[in-house]
Design a protein around this motif. Sequence first.
Motif, PDB file in Angstrom:
ATOM      1  N   VAL A  49      93.554   6.199  82.548  1.00 59.04           N
ATOM      2  CA  VAL A  49      93.697   7.096  83.714  1.00 59.04           C
ATOM      3  C   VAL A  49      94.708   8.175  83.342  1.00 59.04           C
ATOM      4  O   VAL A  49      95.779   7.887  82.808  1.00 59.04           O
ATOM      5  CB  VAL A  49      94.169   6.292  84.956  1.00 59.04           C
ATOM      6  N   GLU A  50      94.359   9.418  83.641  1.00 54.30           N
ATOM      7  CA  GLU A  50      95.243  10.547  83.312  1.00 54.30           C
ATOM      8  C   GLU A  50      96.353  10.646  84.337  1.00 54.30           C
ATOM      9  O   GLU A  50      96.105  10.790  85.531  1.00 54.30           O
ATOM     10  CB  GLU A  50      94.427  11.863  83.346  1.00 54.30           C
ATOM     11  N   LEU A  51      97.609  10.553  83.914  1.00 57.71           N
ATOM     12  CA  LEU A  51      98.722  10.674  84.850  1.00 57.71           C
ATOM     13  C   LEU A  51      99.234  12.106  84.815  1.00 57.71           C
ATOM     14  O   LEU A  51      99.262  12.730  83.748  1.00 57.71           O
ATOM     15  CB  LEU A  51      99.851   9.714  84.473  1.00 57.71           C
ATOM     16  N   PRO A  52      99.644  12.639  85.949  1.00 57.95           N
ATOM     17  CA  PRO A  52     100.154  14.030  85.936  1.00 57.95           C
ATOM     18  C   PRO A  52     101.503  14.093  85.228  1.00 57.95           C
ATOM     19  O   PRO A  52     102.441  13.397  85.607  1.00 57.95           O
ATOM     20  CB  PRO A  52     100.296  14.366  87.426  1.00 57.95           C
ATOM     21  N   GLU A  53     101.574  14.898  84.171  1.00 56.27           N
ATOM     22  CA  GLU A  53     102.845  15.038  83.431  1.00 56.27           C
ATOM     23  C   GLU A  53     103.526  16.288  83.945  1.00 56.27           C
ATOM     24  O   GLU A  53     103.368  17.362  83.405  1.00 56.27           O
ATOM     25  CB  GLU A  53     102.566  15.169  81.929  1.00 56.27           C
ATOM     26  N   VAL A  54     104.273  16.151  85.060  1.00 57.66           N
ATOM     27  CA  VAL A  54     104.896  17.358  85.625  1.00 57.66           C
ATOM     28  C   VAL A  54     106.281  17.616  85.065  1.00 57.66           C
ATOM     29  O   VAL A  54     106.858  18.667  85.248  1.00 57.66           O
ATOM     30  CB  VAL A  54     104.978  17.267  87.176  1.00 57.66           C
ATOM     31  N   THR A  55     106.821  16.631  84.373  1.00 57.04           N
ATOM     32  CA  THR A  55     108.209  16.763  83.950  1.00 57.04           C
ATOM     33  C   THR A  55     108.304  17.460  82.589  1.00 57.04           C
ATOM     34  O   THR A  55     107.600  17.109  81.654  1.00 57.04           O
ATOM     35  CB  THR A  55     108.858  15.371  83.865  1.00 57.04           C
TER      36      THR A  55
END
Length: 474
Positions: free
Chosen positions: A159-165
């Motif tokens: 599952v693709e996790l949002p990498e916002v950091t």
Amino acid sequence: MTDGPILRRWLSWVHGFVPAQLRRDPVTRRRSQLALGILGANLIVGSALLIPLAMIREHDLRAIALVNTCVCLLLMLLGVLFLRRGSLWLTGNWICAILYAGFVFATWTGGGVRAPFTVCLALLPMLAGIIAGRRSGLAWGCISVATLTAVFAAQARGVELPEVTHPETTVLLAFGALAGTTILLTWMTAFSEATKEAAIVQIEQASAQLAAAIQEEEKARHAADQAIAANAAKSAFLATMSHELRTPLNAILGYSELVVDELRDRGGGNEDLIDDIRKVHASGRHLLGLITDVLDLTRIEASRLELSPTDFEPARLLREVAEIFIPLALRNNDVLTLDLGDDTGPVHHDATRVRQVVINLVGNAIKFTRDGTVTVRLRGDPDKFEVFVEDTGIGIPIDKIERIFEPFTQVDASSTRRYEGTGLGLAVCRRLVSLMGGAIEVRSSVGRGSSFTVRLPRRYTIPEHTASVTTSAF
Ligand code: ADP
């Protein structure tokens, strides 16, 4: 002003936030203080964080971080409100829920199980356990493990996790998460130790109190044993003494009667001597009455007085008693009336003791009545019978009425009193009647007379355990 008072004032201000019901015992107080400390620290750090967060360059990340922190601040304020309402369970779980939401968000957006905030999830069971209780701690442990497993499973399944950091921010966040976790862990460890010490002190104080109470109880039991032994010794002494005194006294009475008879037989000229010997005889009788009453009272108090019930007619007993008192009534110019009502039939009691009570009451009635009336009344029904002794004598003041049943109590106890007596008769009567399963009542009015009522069951039944009689010193 020094730092000390400022710090103390600040601490007492913070302490004032904890409601009274959470301050009662040291352990609850400390748990509340920890909850308040975490809420306060989060509010302070969260507010301070608003400044660097507002400087984040990425627009999206800044917006998310600011909204997230503001919501967190509001939710923390709500936690303070729960604490003020006195619910540690709600406060503890509320704090964990807020932190959980924050940690999960940070984990999800910070790279999943790799994210630095995952370590913070491990804090929740400990925090919940300390503030809200063991069950909450266990629940949060399960929740944390389940969350980590879910994130790990999601990542493992691609599952693709949002990498916002941003990488730079990640380092900062990792530092913050680790430093925060370390500080919180240190704090909670120190807190646990302090709570444990407080609990030990509390247990020590409680056991010291318990030991003191046990010692007091032992002392009281010892004193009670001594009092019982002293009372038994007193009763035994009085019983023996009374017996030893009665024998020679009876001899004195017998011989004084003999001497009077002999002097009379010898003829005139001995009137003065006869008068003197009569005084000796009267004093002897008085003393014998006193000793008999003391003996009775002692026996009753030591539960050693045994009743010998037989069937007898109370009407007949009253007639006999009235006959005894006719001379005394004549001497006091009293009219002695006997009202036997309908024949009440036989009763089952110790006739000697019933006679003793009636003699005492009628004797008193005549003694305290001059030129008046004394009426002895008998009434009965299938369950009980009553003897009323009424007089038109001097009466008893209302404030003395209850006291006349105490041993050695007389309404007029002055040395110049007009009426003879020992003050023991009614004390013996009340105890005897209560031993026989009945009661004595009195109504009186000064100058108008008194009315004593003896109420007894028709049949005396031996009580299962010895009747308790009021023990008062005499
Ligand atoms: P006593 O030997 O002095 O008569 P009692 O115990 O029989 O002792 O009575 C206690 C006191 O109660 C008496 O001294 C008297 O003051 C008061 N008392 C008892 N009976 C009467 C009565 N019929 N009328 C007035 N006073 C009474």
